[in-house]
Design an enzyme around this catalytic site. Sequence first.
Site, PDB file in Angstrom:
ATOM      1  N   CYS A 254     -39.332  77.427 128.991  1.00 29.08           N
ATOM      2  CA  CYS A 254     -39.771  76.038 128.934  1.00 29.08           C
ATOM      3  C   CYS A 254     -39.737  75.604 127.470  1.00 29.08           C
ATOM      4  O   CYS A 254     -39.302  76.355 126.603  1.00 29.08           O
ATOM      5  CB  CYS A 254     -41.154  75.874 129.551  1.00 29.08           C
ATOM      6  SG  CYS A 254     -42.409  76.964 128.839  1.00 29.08           S
ATOM      7  N   THR A 255     -40.204  74.422 127.166  1.00 27.18           N
ATOM      8  CA  THR A 255     -40.034  73.860 125.829  1.00 27.18           C
ATOM      9  C   THR A 255     -40.740  74.665 124.750  1.00 27.18           C
ATOM     10  O   THR A 255     -40.138  75.072 123.759  1.00 27.18           O
ATOM     11  CB  THR A 255     -40.539  72.405 125.790  1.00 27.18           C
ATOM     12  OG1 THR A 255     -39.956  71.678 126.862  1.00 27.18           O
ATOM     13  CG2 THR A 255     -40.183  71.750 124.465  1.00 27.18           C
TER      14      THR A 255
END
EC number: 1.14.-.-
Length: 254
Positions: A177-178
Amino acid sequence: MKDIIIASFYKFIPLNDFESLREPILTKMHEIGIKGTIILAHEGVNGGFAGNREQMYIFYDYLRSDSRFADLHFKETYDNKNPFDKAKVKLRKEIVTMGVQKVDPSYNAGTYLSPEEWHQFIQDPNVILLDTRNDYEYELGTFKNAINPDIENFREFPDYVQRNLIDKKDKKIAMFCTGGIRCEKTTAYMKELGFQHVYQLHDGILNYLESIPEGESLWEGKCFVFDDRVAVDQKLDRVYPQLPQDYKYEREQK
Protein backbone atom coordinates in the site's frame (compact mmCIF):
# COMPACT_ATOMS: atom_id res chain seq x y z
CA MET A 1 15.62 23.03 -3.00
CA LYS A 2 12.22 21.91 -1.74
CA ASP A 3 11.49 23.71 1.52
CA ILE A 4 8.42 21.81 2.72
CA ILE A 5 8.68 18.46 4.51
CA ILE A 6 5.64 16.19 4.22
CA ALA A 7 5.61 13.49 6.89
CA SER A 8 3.41 10.43 7.27
CA PHE A 9 3.37 8.14 10.28
CA TYR A 10 1.32 5.59 12.19
CA LYS A 11 1.55 3.36 15.21
CA PHE A 12 -0.74 0.63 16.45
CA ILE A 13 -0.80 0.90 20.22
CA PRO A 14 -3.70 0.85 22.72
CA LEU A 15 -4.73 4.42 23.55
CA ASN A 16 -7.42 4.34 26.22
CA ASP A 17 -7.20 8.12 26.52
CA PHE A 18 -7.19 8.91 22.80
CA GLU A 19 -10.12 11.33 23.05
CA SER A 20 -8.24 13.52 25.52
CA LEU A 21 -5.25 13.76 23.15
CA ARG A 22 -7.13 15.61 20.45
CA GLU A 23 -7.18 19.16 21.79
CA PRO A 24 -3.52 19.31 22.97
CA ILE A 25 -2.26 18.00 19.62
CA LEU A 26 -4.47 20.35 17.61
CA THR A 27 -3.46 23.31 19.77
CA LYS A 28 0.22 22.49 19.19
CA MET A 29 -0.30 22.23 15.43
CA HIS A 30 -1.88 25.69 15.39
CA GLU A 31 0.82 27.09 17.65
CA ILE A 32 3.66 25.84 15.44
CA GLY A 33 1.94 26.36 12.09
CA ILE A 34 1.73 22.69 11.11
CA LYS A 35 -0.97 21.68 8.61
CA GLY A 36 -2.31 18.18 8.02
CA THR A 37 -4.58 15.51 9.46
CA ILE A 38 -3.99 13.22 12.43
CA ILE A 39 -6.34 10.35 13.28
CA LEU A 40 -6.67 9.06 16.85
CA ALA A 41 -8.45 5.87 17.89
CA HIS A 42 -8.29 3.29 20.63
CA GLU A 43 -6.00 1.21 18.39
CA GLY A 44 -3.41 3.96 17.81
CA VAL A 45 -2.49 6.99 15.72
CA ASN A 46 -2.16 7.70 12.00
CA GLY A 47 -1.43 10.92 10.19
CA GLY A 48 0.12 13.09 7.56
CA PHE A 49 1.25 16.68 8.06
CA ALA A 50 3.63 19.24 6.62
CA GLY A 51 5.65 22.35 7.41
CA ASN A 52 9.12 23.78 7.11
CA ARG A 53 12.08 22.00 8.69
CA GLU A 54 12.02 23.97 11.95
CA GLN A 55 8.27 23.50 12.41
CA MET A 56 8.47 19.80 11.68
CA TYR A 57 11.30 19.04 14.08
CA ILE A 58 9.50 20.90 16.87
CA PHE A 59 6.35 18.87 16.21
CA TYR A 60 8.27 15.59 15.99
CA ASP A 61 9.74 16.30 19.42
CA TYR A 62 6.33 17.22 20.79
CA LEU A 63 4.71 13.98 19.64
CA ARG A 64 7.63 11.87 20.85
CA SER A 65 7.46 13.50 24.28
CA ASP A 66 4.59 11.09 25.02
CA SER A 67 6.42 7.90 26.01
CA ARG A 68 3.98 5.82 23.96
CA PHE A 69 5.09 7.70 20.84
CA ALA A 70 8.80 7.92 21.64
CA ASP A 71 9.68 5.56 18.79
CA LEU A 72 7.47 7.13 16.12
CA HIS A 73 8.99 6.90 12.65
CA PHE A 74 8.16 9.75 10.29
CA LYS A 75 8.39 8.97 6.57
CA GLU A 76 9.36 12.16 4.76
CA THR A 77 8.82 13.42 1.22
CA TYR A 78 9.46 16.97 0.00
CA ASP A 79 7.74 19.67 -2.02
CA ASN A 80 7.78 23.40 -2.71
CA LYS A 81 4.23 23.85 -1.45
CA ASN A 82 2.34 22.64 1.61
CA PRO A 83 -0.21 20.10 0.29
CA PHE A 84 -2.54 20.56 3.28
CA ASP A 85 -4.82 23.55 3.80
CA LYS A 86 -5.45 23.33 7.55
CA ALA A 87 -4.73 21.43 10.77
CA LYS A 88 -7.15 18.65 11.77
CA VAL A 89 -7.19 16.04 14.51
CA LYS A 90 -9.99 13.48 14.16
CA LEU A 91 -11.34 10.83 16.52
CA ARG A 92 -12.29 7.54 14.89
CA LYS A 93 -13.15 3.94 15.71
CA GLU A 94 -10.11 2.83 13.67
CA ILE A 95 -7.02 4.69 12.47
CA VAL A 96 -7.55 3.04 9.08
CA THR A 97 -11.06 1.71 8.59
CA MET A 98 -11.36 -1.95 7.59
CA GLY A 99 -14.39 -2.71 9.73
CA VAL A 100 -13.18 -6.02 11.17
CA GLN A 101 -13.12 -6.37 14.94
CA LYS A 102 -10.24 -7.82 16.96
CA VAL A 103 -7.52 -7.45 14.33
CA ASP A 104 -4.36 -6.40 16.15
CA PRO A 105 -1.40 -5.50 13.89
CA SER A 106 0.69 -4.55 16.92
CA TYR A 107 1.64 -8.20 17.39
CA ASN A 108 0.32 -10.20 14.44
CA ALA A 109 1.21 -8.38 11.21
CA GLY A 110 2.85 -10.00 8.21
CA THR A 111 6.60 -10.30 7.65
CA TYR A 112 8.28 -7.03 6.67
CA LEU A 113 10.36 -6.92 3.50
CA SER A 114 12.77 -4.06 2.82
CA PRO A 115 12.49 -2.44 -0.63
CA GLU A 116 15.49 -4.45 -1.78
CA GLU A 117 14.07 -7.72 -0.44
CA TRP A 118 10.68 -6.88 -1.91
CA HIS A 119 12.21 -6.15 -5.32
CA GLN A 120 13.61 -9.68 -5.48
CA PHE A 121 10.70 -11.41 -3.77
CA ILE A 122 7.94 -10.25 -6.12
CA GLN A 123 9.83 -11.53 -9.15
CA ASP A 124 9.13 -15.07 -7.95
CA PRO A 125 6.28 -16.38 -10.18
CA ASN A 126 4.93 -18.40 -7.25
CA VAL A 127 4.25 -15.26 -5.20
CA ILE A 128 0.75 -13.77 -5.27
CA LEU A 129 1.31 -10.00 -5.54
CA LEU A 130 -1.70 -8.14 -4.16
CA ASP A 131 -2.41 -4.41 -4.27
CA THR A 132 -4.46 -3.62 -1.15
CA ARG A 133 -5.43 -0.12 -2.32
CA ASN A 134 -8.59 1.18 -3.90
CA ASP A 135 -9.36 0.96 -7.61
CA TYR A 136 -8.65 4.64 -8.33
CA GLU A 137 -5.18 4.24 -6.80
CA TYR A 138 -4.49 1.08 -8.79
CA GLU A 139 -5.47 2.82 -12.04
CA LEU A 140 -2.85 5.53 -11.53
CA GLY A 141 -0.02 3.07 -10.93
CA THR A 142 0.95 -0.26 -9.41
CA PHE A 143 3.65 -2.93 -9.43
CA LYS A 144 4.11 -5.04 -12.53
CA ASN A 145 1.82 -8.10 -12.43
CA ALA A 146 0.00 -6.95 -9.27
CA ILE A 147 -3.56 -8.15 -8.72
CA ASN A 148 -6.23 -5.46 -8.47
CA PRO A 149 -8.84 -6.38 -5.81
CA ASP A 150 -11.21 -3.94 -7.53
CA ILE A 151 -12.47 -2.32 -4.35
CA GLU A 152 -13.86 1.18 -3.92
CA ASN A 153 -12.78 1.48 -0.29
CA PHE A 154 -10.73 -0.43 2.24
CA ARG A 155 -13.80 -1.81 4.02
CA GLU A 156 -14.41 -4.04 0.99
CA PHE A 157 -11.03 -5.79 1.28
CA PRO A 158 -12.06 -8.52 3.78
CA ASP A 159 -14.88 -9.57 1.45
CA TYR A 160 -12.39 -9.77 -1.43
CA VAL A 161 -10.20 -12.11 0.62
CA GLN A 162 -13.15 -14.32 1.53
CA ARG A 163 -14.29 -14.57 -2.09
CA ASN A 164 -10.94 -14.92 -3.85
CA LEU A 165 -8.12 -16.02 -1.56
CA ILE A 166 -9.55 -18.22 1.18
CA ASP A 167 -8.39 -21.39 -0.63
CA LYS A 168 -4.82 -20.08 -0.96
CA LYS A 169 -3.75 -20.14 2.70
CA ASP A 170 -0.57 -22.07 1.88
CA LYS A 171 0.58 -19.66 -0.85
CA LYS A 172 3.12 -16.85 -0.50
CA ILE A 173 1.20 -13.58 -0.58
CA ALA A 174 2.95 -10.20 -0.88
CA MET A 175 0.87 -7.10 -0.15
CA PHE A 176 1.57 -3.41 -0.53
CA CYS A 177 0.00 0.00 0.00
CA THR A 178 1.11 3.64 -0.06
CA GLY A 179 2.81 4.01 3.31
CA GLY A 180 2.32 0.66 5.03
CA ILE A 181 -0.63 1.09 7.38
CA ARG A 182 -3.24 -0.76 5.33
CA CYS A 183 -0.86 -3.71 4.92
CA GLU A 184 -0.43 -3.90 8.68
CA LYS A 185 -4.16 -4.56 8.96
CA THR A 186 -4.59 -6.76 5.92
CA THR A 187 -1.70 -9.05 6.83
CA ALA A 188 -2.85 -9.31 10.46
CA TYR A 189 -6.38 -10.09 9.27
CA MET A 190 -5.17 -12.80 6.91
CA LYS A 191 -2.96 -14.37 9.55
CA GLU A 192 -6.00 -14.53 11.83
CA LEU A 193 -7.75 -16.45 9.04
CA GLY A 194 -4.91 -18.96 8.89
CA PHE A 195 -2.80 -17.72 5.98
CA GLN A 196 0.71 -19.01 6.60
CA HIS A 197 3.03 -16.96 4.37
CA VAL A 198 2.02 -13.31 4.39
CA TYR A 199 4.49 -10.52 3.56
CA GLN A 200 4.31 -6.74 3.35
CA LEU A 201 6.44 -3.98 1.83
CA HIS A 202 7.96 -2.12 4.76
CA ASP A 203 6.92 1.57 4.75
CA GLY A 204 5.01 1.01 1.54
CA ILE A 205 5.34 2.15 -2.05
CA LEU A 206 6.89 5.50 -1.14
CA ASN A 207 9.79 3.73 0.56
CA TYR A 208 10.30 1.52 -2.49
CA LEU A 209 10.33 4.49 -4.88
CA GLU A 210 12.86 6.27 -2.69
CA SER A 211 15.11 3.22 -2.39
CA ILE A 212 15.09 1.53 -5.81
CA PRO A 213 16.62 3.34 -8.83
CA GLU A 214 14.03 4.30 -11.43
CA GLY A 215 15.78 2.29 -14.14
CA GLU A 216 15.46 -0.90 -12.08
CA SER A 217 12.05 -0.23 -10.56
CA LEU A 218 9.18 -2.68 -10.99
CA TRP A 219 6.70 0.11 -10.30
CA GLU A 220 4.60 1.22 -13.27
CA GLY A 221 2.89 4.62 -13.39
CA LYS A 222 2.26 7.14 -10.62
CA CYS A 223 1.61 6.71 -6.92
CA PHE A 224 -1.53 8.24 -5.45
CA VAL A 225 -0.98 10.17 -2.21
CA PHE A 226 -3.54 11.41 0.31
CA ASP A 227 -3.00 15.14 0.05
CA ASP A 228 -3.30 17.92 -2.52
CA ARG A 229 -0.36 16.63 -4.55
CA VAL A 230 -2.74 13.88 -5.73
CA ALA A 231 0.10 11.71 -7.01
CA VAL A 232 3.89 11.50 -7.20
CA ASP A 233 6.14 10.01 -9.85
CA GLN A 234 9.00 7.57 -9.36
CA LYS A 235 11.24 10.43 -8.24
CA LEU A 236 8.60 11.35 -5.62
CA ASP A 237 7.92 14.63 -7.42
CA ARG A 238 4.42 16.11 -7.57
CA VAL A 239 2.43 15.33 -10.71
CA TYR A 240 -1.00 16.43 -11.90
CA PRO A 241 -2.87 13.58 -13.57
CA GLN A 242 -6.24 14.25 -15.15
CA LEU A 243 -8.85 12.92 -12.73
CA PRO A 244 -12.63 12.53 -13.16
CA GLN A 245 -14.72 15.42 -11.86
CA ASP A 246 -16.50 13.13 -9.39
CA TYR A 247 -13.21 11.71 -8.12
CA LYS A 248 -13.50 10.95 -4.40
CA TYR A 249 -11.08 9.40 -1.96
CA GLU A 250 -10.47 8.93 1.75
CA ARG A 251 -7.46 10.93 2.86
CA GLU A 252 -7.01 8.97 6.06
CA GLN A 253 -5.89 5.80 4.30
CA LYS A 254 -2.26 5.07 3.56
